[in-house]
Design a protein around this motif. Structure first.
Motif, short mmCIF file in Angstrom:
data_model
loop_
_atom_site.label_atom_id
_atom_site.label_comp_id
_atom_site.label_asym_id
_atom_site.label_seq_id
_atom_site.Cartn_x
_atom_site.Cartn_y
_atom_site.Cartn_z
N ALA A 107 20.13 -30.66 12.98
CA ALA A 107 20.50 -31.87 12.23
C ALA A 107 20.25 -33.13 13.05
CB ALA A 107 21.96 -31.79 11.81
N SER A 108 20.45 -33.04 14.36
CA SER A 108 20.24 -34.22 15.20
C SER A 108 18.76 -34.56 15.34
CB SER A 108 20.85 -33.99 16.58
OG SER A 108 20.14 -32.98 17.29
N ARG A 109 17.87 -33.57 15.07
CA ARG A 109 16.43 -33.80 15.22
C ARG A 109 15.76 -34.27 13.93
NH1 ARG A 109 14.82 -28.19 17.75
NH2 ARG A 109 13.19 -28.48 16.17
N ILE A 110 16.07 -33.62 12.80
CA ILE A 110 15.30 -33.91 11.59
C ILE A 110 15.67 -35.24 10.94
CG2 ILE A 110 15.02 -31.44 11.15
CD1 ILE A 110 17.00 -31.69 8.87
N ARG A 111 16.75 -35.85 11.39
CA ARG A 111 17.12 -37.15 10.81
C ARG A 111 16.08 -38.23 11.11
NH1 ARG A 111 20.43 -40.02 14.90
NH2 ARG A 111 20.43 -38.71 16.78
N PHE A 112 15.19 -37.96 12.05
CA PHE A 112 14.16 -38.94 12.40
C PHE A 112 12.88 -38.77 11.55
CE2 PHE A 112 16.69 -38.35 16.28
CZ PHE A 112 17.08 -39.66 16.53
N LEU A 113 12.84 -37.70 10.76
CA LEU A 113 11.64 -37.43 9.97
C LEU A 113 11.67 -38.19 8.64
CD1 LEU A 113 11.39 -33.55 10.50
CD2 LEU A 113 10.26 -35.36 11.81
N GLU B 146 11.62 -38.48 4.65
CA GLU B 146 12.36 -37.66 3.70
C GLU B 146 11.47 -36.61 3.03
OE1 GLU B 146 15.24 -38.23 -0.22
OE2 GLU B 146 14.66 -39.97 1.00
N GLU B 147 10.19 -36.98 2.75
CA GLU B 147 9.30 -36.05 2.07
C GLU B 147 8.88 -34.87 2.96
OE1 GLU B 147 6.94 -39.72 3.38
OE2 GLU B 147 8.83 -39.26 2.37
N GLU B 148 9.12 -34.98 4.26
CA GLU B 148 8.77 -33.89 5.17
C GLU B 148 9.82 -32.79 5.18
OE1 GLU B 148 7.03 -34.98 9.09
OE2 GLU B 148 7.61 -37.03 8.53
N ILE B 149 11.01 -33.10 4.68
CA ILE B 149 12.13 -32.17 4.81
C ILE B 149 12.36 -31.46 3.47
CG2 ILE B 149 14.55 -31.92 5.46
CD1 ILE B 149 14.33 -34.63 6.85
N SER C 235 13.94 -27.17 2.03
CA SER C 235 14.68 -25.99 2.46
C SER C 235 13.82 -25.06 3.31
CB SER C 235 15.24 -25.23 1.24
OG SER C 235 14.17 -24.80 0.41
N ASP C 236 12.53 -24.92 2.93
CA ASP C 236 11.65 -24.06 3.73
C ASP C 236 11.50 -24.59 5.15
OD1 ASP C 236 11.19 -22.23 1.70
OD2 ASP C 236 9.46 -23.32 0.91
N PHE C 237 11.36 -25.91 5.26
CA PHE C 237 11.21 -26.51 6.59
C PHE C 237 12.46 -26.26 7.43
CE2 PHE C 237 12.01 -30.09 9.45
CZ PHE C 237 10.85 -30.10 10.21
N ILE C 238 13.64 -26.40 6.83
CA ILE C 238 14.90 -26.20 7.55
C ILE C 238 15.01 -24.77 8.03
CG2 ILE C 238 17.42 -26.15 7.29
CD1 ILE C 238 17.09 -28.55 5.35
N ILE C 239 14.71 -23.81 7.15
CA ILE C 239 14.79 -22.40 7.53
C ILE C 239 13.78 -22.09 8.63
CG2 ILE C 239 14.51 -20.02 6.73
CD1 ILE C 239 17.04 -21.39 5.73
N SER C 240 12.58 -22.64 8.49
CA SER C 240 11.53 -22.40 9.49
C SER C 240 11.96 -22.91 10.86
CB SER C 240 10.23 -23.08 9.05
OG SER C 240 9.23 -22.96 10.06
N GLU C 241 12.56 -24.10 10.88
CA GLU C 241 12.99 -24.69 12.15
C GLU C 241 14.12 -23.86 12.78
OE1 GLU C 241 11.93 -27.61 13.94
OE2 GLU C 241 10.21 -27.07 12.67
N LEU C 242 15.04 -23.40 11.95
CA LEU C 242 16.13 -22.56 12.47
C LEU C 242 15.59 -21.25 13.02
CD1 LEU C 242 18.90 -23.17 9.76
CD2 LEU C 242 19.01 -23.82 12.18
N CYS C 243 14.57 -20.69 12.36
CA CYS C 243 13.96 -19.46 12.87
C CYS C 243 13.27 -19.71 14.21
CB CYS C 243 12.94 -18.92 11.85
SG CYS C 243 13.68 -18.22 10.36
N ASP C 244 12.61 -20.86 14.33
CA ASP C 244 11.95 -21.20 15.60
C ASP C 244 12.96 -21.30 16.74
OD1 ASP C 244 9.48 -21.20 14.44
OD2 ASP C 244 9.37 -23.38 14.18
#
Length: 765
Positions: A725-731, A733-736, A738-747
């Motif tokens: 959450a502290s990282r993606i707030r800088f992106l 809005e169109e980049e974010i 649910s798939d992106f969030i799950i992918s980042e958590l998996c990474d």
């Protein structure tokens, strides 16, 4: 005019800022200077006098002039020369009209072609005889009643009154009365004072003396051994700092003798404390019994040394001032100026000060850590410092009531600690004490009651000390009129001061550790449900309160161990537990406790437990692996002593102790057995993952397959969500999604496995 300007002046090491010309001395001092000159030259060979620098001549002629003996000097020199001519020691020169006597050529080379009859006669006398001539001239001019008759009879007697005058100690009587010095010690001090302050006297006495003991034996009329005895390291003259070990005189003592005031010796080290605005003793979190004991000791007639020690900013100095005022005594603060002076000089002056009986005064020696350092660490071994002996003697022989204040006692050797009449340890100021002090300080400002209350509430949100309160008050007074026009501006500025003070003191400017209002402990995956742990602690607390009046001992201490993967919520749960119990947390990490000095870590462990107990706080050791290591695996003795100290403090601690660790396997078995509640925090289960996904990323929808994908790794923790959450707030809005969030958590989970694999390779290689 007898001042010989053409003669070179000797340079010497002593500071000449206090040098006084002969004409500025009173009559008695002029005669004493003349007697000193007579004493050291009366038996000296003339060749030595002639080979010395011109300072002898400067002193001789300046005394002649200042005592209005110019005419007498001219007459005596002429008569002395006539006698030398009659005796054949001066012979007429008929070959050259330039000189009256053959010896004048030799005499005139000292004059460097100056054509002054009296000066020429002076040197004629010195070159014509072999020994003791200057002593005779001094005696004839300054002391002998009928000098012209004495020249003819060659019988010169110096009246005893001049010797008595040189041995008069009236000018140093104030030192004797205050410090109980002997007559010889006072006389020696006065002779050194004159040597240091009368123009030319220093170099004259030095040039004409084989050694110091011989010189002062001659001047004072005492045995050489007595001079040596006075200047022993354990003698008063050295221990009070009047002279250093090289026997150089302290310039500060010169000022005292000039002004006849010993207080000048301490003027740059002591100051009167303002007792008009001290706090009531009830303000401090110290029991009345202990305060009453200290008051009774201070009110007694005997000398006393009280040691106050503990955390910086815990109110030691303010308490000492309040205590002194409650005893009806004058309060004086001794400033430790070891940075400006040497520690030895500061100790010497303090020793001198404490030898003066001041029954109506209490001396507070603040920031005395460096002064009381009687123990040093030498490559892991504790050894006595050079100052141990002087410090112990100061404490033993003090005639005063002294309150010593230090932050740490590790550097004070046991033999020194035993010499304190009473000691008291200060913990960090409790919030109640800090609020009480702040309330009184804020009364000194022009703020209205409502604004004061807001500032008091704000103070409770920051980890600050009593000194921080002073800084806030100073800041309020310095605010411009524009700032004072609105309460919001004042609150804003006060908060800036508090944040920066907290940053300076604690390494961060955040508010006190608090749990979020939206915290949900049900998401945690722990071997004991979080709600169950809270209930167990409340039950134990309730049981202790109900049975505290019984005759049987009821244990009040609660020890909790939370272990598991990093980020699984152990520390955050500790904060939640504190909020449920209405207690504050005292958070300690390894960086707060570990010390580079032997014994320092053990003392810091003890201090942490003592502080938490004193303020009724939950003690949280976060990532406390350093103190849990199995003693059987220890390679160094200090590793075992740290664990031993931790075990001892655990047993005796009456409050709630929470320890968190990622490395339960390395823990000492004895440590494990001492915890009442042990809970493992594991990676989140499916329910916890789903709850945190919607808590952190409520704007998105997640499918069951996405959630199960995260469950597959069996390593997802609450910390992973906060990290993402502290990282993606800088992106954008169109980049974010649910798939992106799950992918980042998996990474993030993959990164953990890579790090774990790397660590295993490193340990097994």
């Amino acid at each position: 005019m007898f001042y010989i300007n053409s003669m070179p002046r000797r340079r010497f090491s002593y500071l000449r800022r206090n040098l006084v010309p002969a004409y500025s001395l009173d009559t008695n001092e002029k005669f004493v200077a003349a007697y000193y000159l007579y004493s050291v030259v009366k038996d000296k060979p003339n060749s030595i006098i002639l080979s010395c620098t011109a300072d002898i001549d400067h002193l001789f002629f300046s005394l002649v002039e200042s005592l209005n003996k110019c005419s007498l000097c001219s007459s005596i020199l002429k008569n002395y020369v006539s006698r030398l001519e009659k005796e054949g020691k001066l012979s007429l020169n008929s070959e050259d009209d330039k000189y009256l006597y053959k010896e004048d050529a030799k005499a005139n080379r000292y004059l460097r072609d100056m054509d002054n009859q009296d000066e020429l006669n002076y040197y004629r006398c010195l070159v014509a005889e072999e020994r003791g001539t200057l002593g005779k001239l001094v005696a004839l001019i300054f002391f002998v009643n009928n000098p012209l008759k004495a020249i003819e009879s060659k019988r010169m007697y110096v009246p005893v009154k001049y010797e008595k005058l040189s041995h008069d100690i009236t000018k140093g009587k104030f030192l004797q009365n205050e410090l109980e010095l002997s007559d010889s010690e006072v006389l020696y001090t006065l002779s050194r004072y004159r040597k240091a302050t009368i123009n030319y006297l220093d170099s004259v006495l030095t040039e004409c003396s084989a050694n110091a003991e011989e010189l002062y034996s001659t001047l004072l009329g005492v045995e050489k051994k007595d001079i040596g005895k006075m200047l022993r390291p354990d003698g008063k003259l050295i221990q009070f700092g009047f002279f250093n070990l090289d026997h150089d005189m302290n310039p500060a003592l010169i000022d005292c003798i000039e002004q006849q005031d010993l207080n000048l010796y301490f003027s740059d080290l002591i100051q009167s404390a303002d007792s008009s605005n001290v706090y009531d003793l009830d303000t401090f979190s110290i029991s009345k019994d202990k305060t009453n004991v200290m008051k009774k000791i201070l009110e007694n007639q005997d000398s006393v040394s009280i040691l106050l020690y503990g955390k910086p900013g815990s109110g030691k100095t303010e308490y000492a001032k309040s205590l002194a005022r409650s005893c009806g005594k004058k309060t004086v603060i001794f400033k430790n100026e070891a940075e400006l002076m040497s520690k030895t000089e500061v100790l010497n002056r303090l020793n001198c000060l404490l030898s003066l009986s001041r029954p109506d005064t209490i001396l507070i020696v603040d920031e005395a850590d460096s002064l009381l350092k009687t123990q040093t660490n030498f490559f892991g071994f504790l050894t006595s410092a050079d100052s141990k002996g002087p410090i112990n003697k100061i404490l033993e022989k003090s005639k005063n009531k002294v309150i010593w204040i230090v932050n740490h006692i590790e550097q004070i050797e046991i033999s020194t600690r035993r010499r304190f009449t009473l000691s008291f340890k200060f913990e960090s100021m409790s919030p109640e004490v800090l609020k009480s002090i702040a309330a009184k300080k804020l009364e000194e400002t022009d703020l209205d009651d409502n604004l004061r209350q807001k500032i008091l509430v704000m103070l409770g949100n920051y980890n600050v000390t009593g000194a921080s309160v002073d800084n806030v008050v100073k800041a309020i007074r310095s605010f411009s009129s524009d700032c004072l026009s609105g309460n919001e501006n004042i609150i804003h500025n006060v908060e800036i001061v508090l944040k920066e003070n907290s940053l300076l003191l604690n390494g961060n400017s955040t508010m006190r550790e608090k749990i979020s209002d939206s915290y949900d402990c049900s998401v945690l995956n722990s071997s004991l449900p979080a709600e169950k742990i809270v209930k167990m602690v409340k039950n134990a607390d309730s049981f202790a309160k109900k049975n505290s009046a019984s005759d049987n001992y009821v244990q009040t201490g609660i020890r909790i161990l939370l272990y598991g993967l990093s980020g699984t919520g152990k520390t955050e749960f500790a904060r939640f537990l504190a909020s449920q119990l209405g207690k504050k947390i005292l958070l300690k990490r390894a960086s707060d406790i570990l010390d580079k000095y032997v014994g320092g870590t053990e003392q810091n462990i003890k201090d942490a437990f003592d502080e938490a107990a004193a303020n009724d706080e939950i003690l949280l050791f976060d990532e406390a692996d350093s103190f849990f290591a199995d003693r059987n695996m220890a390679k160094n003795s200090w590793e075992r002593t740290q664990v031993n100290e931790f075990l001892t403090q655990m047993e005796e601690f009456p409050g709630i102790l929470i320890c968190t660790t990622n490395l339960r396997k390395i823990m000492d078995p004895a440590m494990l057995r001492r915890f009442h509640i042990t809970a493992e925090f594991s990676a989140l289960n499916e329910d916890g993952i789903e709850k945190l996904l919607y808590k952190y990323f409520a704007a998105y929808e997640f499918t069951n397959s996405q959630i199960k994908e995260l469950c597959y790794y069996n390593s997802v923790t609450p910390g992973d969500f906060g990290r993402l959450a502290s990282r993606i707030r800088f992106l954008d809005e169109e980049e974010i999604n649910s798939d992106f969030i799950i992918s980042e958590l998996c990474d993030i989970q993959k990164e953990k496995k890579d790090e774990d694999f790397s660590n295993k390779i490193g340990f097994t290689a």
